[in-house]
Motif scaffolding. Structure first.
Motif, PDB file in Angstrom:
ATOM      1  N   THR A 175      31.691  90.206  71.618  1.00 28.61           N
ATOM      2  CA  THR A 175      32.153  89.555  70.394  1.00 28.61           C
ATOM      3  C   THR A 175      32.097  90.489  69.198  1.00 28.61           C
ATOM      4  N   ASN A 179      35.401  91.971  66.792  1.00 22.71           N
ATOM      5  CA  ASN A 179      35.497  91.720  65.354  1.00 22.71           C
ATOM      6  C   ASN A 179      35.137  92.917  64.487  1.00 22.71           C
ATOM      7  N   GLN A 289      42.688  90.357  61.571  1.00 24.12           N
ATOM      8  CA  GLN A 289      41.293  89.896  61.594  1.00 24.12           C
ATOM      9  C   GLN A 289      41.173  88.524  62.256  1.00 24.12           C
ATOM     10  N   SER A 292      41.649  88.845  66.029  1.00 26.13           N
ATOM     11  CA  SER A 292      40.429  89.364  66.666  1.00 26.13           C
ATOM     12  C   SER A 292      39.394  88.257  66.833  1.00 26.13           C
ATOM     13  N   ALA A 293      39.281  87.413  65.805  1.00 18.49           N
ATOM     14  CA  ALA A 293      38.299  86.331  65.844  1.00 18.49           C
ATOM     15  C   ALA A 293      38.614  85.338  66.954  1.00 18.49           C
ATOM     16  N   SER A 296      38.083  86.586  70.534  1.00 13.95           N
ATOM     17  CA  SER A 296      36.691  86.742  70.972  1.00 13.95           C
ATOM     18  C   SER A 296      35.990  85.404  71.180  1.00 13.95           C
ATOM     19  N   VAL A 297      36.683  84.286  70.931  1.00 16.52           N
ATOM     20  CA  VAL A 297      36.011  82.984  70.939  1.00 16.52           C
ATOM     21  C   VAL A 297      35.500  82.611  72.333  1.00 16.52           C
ATOM     22  N   TRP A 345      43.309  77.709  68.499  1.00 17.37           N
ATOM     23  CA  TRP A 345      41.844  77.577  68.542  1.00 17.37           C
ATOM     24  C   TRP A 345      41.437  76.494  69.542  1.00 17.37           C
TER      25      TRP A 345
END
Length: 454
Positions: A175, A179, A289, A292-293, A296-297, A345
């Motif tokens: 993670t 990020n 950004q 990337s977030a 990585s979730v 998401w």
């Protein structure tokens, strides 16, 4: 011998307080120190494993490669582990020993990352590929060494929790990489004055500092383990694996179905994450950004949830049911990403939960369908074909993306998960026909074990 024992005992400070507890290998405080080193031992390799995913745009632009060649960076990591998954445990047990084995594999990880970074600095993509091959040679075997240390220090105490914490730290490493590396590239670019292969190489070299941290942990663990051996007459840890390729012919149908579930599932998760950042930027118009977030979730969720789901599966049993739920949920996630413009998401959080659940429910089932003397071979074979699948699918995914685009790529991943789901349904039917032992809880297994000993 007595003189050595006295010298070792002399290393322990006298008197009460925190220091003696930290220095005494028989005390919990000392084991917690060892646990911290074990967790950080794998941090560097997991951080650097997904460096390509975090820097996909930069690597393709600066090294002037298409997606097919980019995905070779993952394929070259997996190729050596098609073989090494069989022999990593043997090398630790019979050749190097746990201490030297851990140090040597940590060195491979460090050297591989340095060569990978030098490939960027010298604008040589073949050198980057070679670096990933060296990195892969050490990465998976280092995970075997990490587990061996855990069993050696915590067996019969807090072992399940320790495995959960190690997995959580690994996912934290992934993670942080997802990020951090894009931001780090922009800072190096600002410092050097321009983007390009040199900026890429320097960024990767800075990321390699985490591998040096892992090497330091390997050295510290070797010292503490040697010291504990002298003081407590503790045996050096062994993997306990007995690898016999002839055992493969005796594998049962349920075990082969577990192998198919494993390969079909993981080839639809790891290569997707490897290509995910650009996917979210292009289809959902996310910023770098934000992409990337969300990419990585899966790792973010698995870090805290892996120990929780491990406890849940232990208590309830129903391993196959949990596997079915995990695979079906991942199939729904890929369908949502492929055919809708819903907020991604939702799909990625579902994938993160199902990924964590599958790991806790699938891998322990191997121990329920093979005799104990074949466990090493079964797990080695499972990891081997998983790496073979990842190596092949990484290349196929790159070719599909270059020629057909993201929709066809998602359809391909849906097909892979569908094979996994079909195998899980077949496993459920076969298990029911054979008595249903794969769905027993830990308590039921203990009761059956006690009834057999009476």
């Amino acid at each position: 011998m007595e003189e050595e024992d006295e010298a070792a005992r002399a290393l322990l400070p006298d008197g009460p307080g925190v220091l003696p507890a930290f220095c005494d290998p028989s005390r919990l405080a000392h084991r917690l120190l060892v646990l911290a080193l074990m967790c950080f031992l794998g941090f560097g390799s997991y951080f650097c494993y997904d460096n390509p995913a975090a820097l996909q745009i930069q690597i393709q632009r600066d090294m002037q490669v298409n997606t097919t060649k980019f995905m070779l960076l993952y394929a070259w990591y997996s190729w050596p582990n098609v073989v090494l998954c069989f022999f990593g445990g043997f090398l630790i047990d019979r050749v190097f020993g746990i201490r030297w084995g851990t140090i040597i594999f940590s060195c491979f990880v460090c050297i591989g990352q340095v060569v990978f970074a030098l490939g960027g600095i010298f604008n040589a993509f073949w050198l980057m590929e070679f670096g990933r091959f060296i990195f892969g040679t050490g990465g998976e075997s280092l995970a075997v060494a990490q587990n061996t240390y855990a069993v050696s220090w915590f067996k019969g105490k807090e072992l399940n929790l320790v495995f959960g914490l190690q997995l959580s730290m690994a996912r934290i490493g992934s993670t942080v990489n997802m990020n951090l590396m894009g931001w780090l590239y922009s800072k190096v670019e600002a410092s050097l004055g321009s983007a390009g292969h040199t900026t890429l190489g320097v960024t990767l070299m800075i990321g390699g500092v985490t591998c040096i941290l892992s090497l330091i942990c390997a050295l510290a663990l070797a010292y503490l383990d040697r010291r504990a051996e002298r003081i407590l007459h503790k045996e050096q840890g062994k993997t306990g694996e007995v690898i016999k390729l002839t055992d493969v012919k005796d594998f049962s149908l349920p075990l082969w179905l577990i192998f198919v579930i494993c390969v079909g599932y993981y080839v639809a998760v790891f290569p997707f994450i490897g290509l995910g950042k650009v996917f979210f930027m292009e289809k959902f118009k996310f910023s770098s950004q934000a992409a990337s977030a969300i990419n990585s979730v899966v790792y973010v969720i698995s870090a805290p949830m892996a120990p929780v789901f491990g406890f849940l599966v232990d208590k309830t049993g129903k391993n196959i049911i949990w596997v079915l739920c995990a695979v079906a949920t991942t199939l729904v996630s890929h369908m949502m990403l492929a055919f809708t413009l819903w907020n991604p998401w939702i799909a990625m959080c579902l994938m993160g939960v199902s990924y964590s659940l599958l790991a806790c429910a699938l891998w322990p089932m191997v121990a329920y369908v093979v005799p104990e003397h074949q466990l090493g071979t079964a797990y080695g074979f499972m990891q081997s074909i998983q790496n073979l699948g990842l190596a092949i699918v990484s290349v196929i995914a790159g070719v599909i993306l270059d020629t057909r685009g993201y929709l066809f790529l998602e359809v391909f991943f849906i097909a892979c998960v569908s094979v996994s789901l079909l195998s899980a349904v077949l496993l459920c039917l076969v298990n029911r026909a054979r008595g249903g032992n794969l769905n027993y809880s830990a308590k039921q297994r203990e009761e059956i074990k006690l009834s057999h000993t009476e």
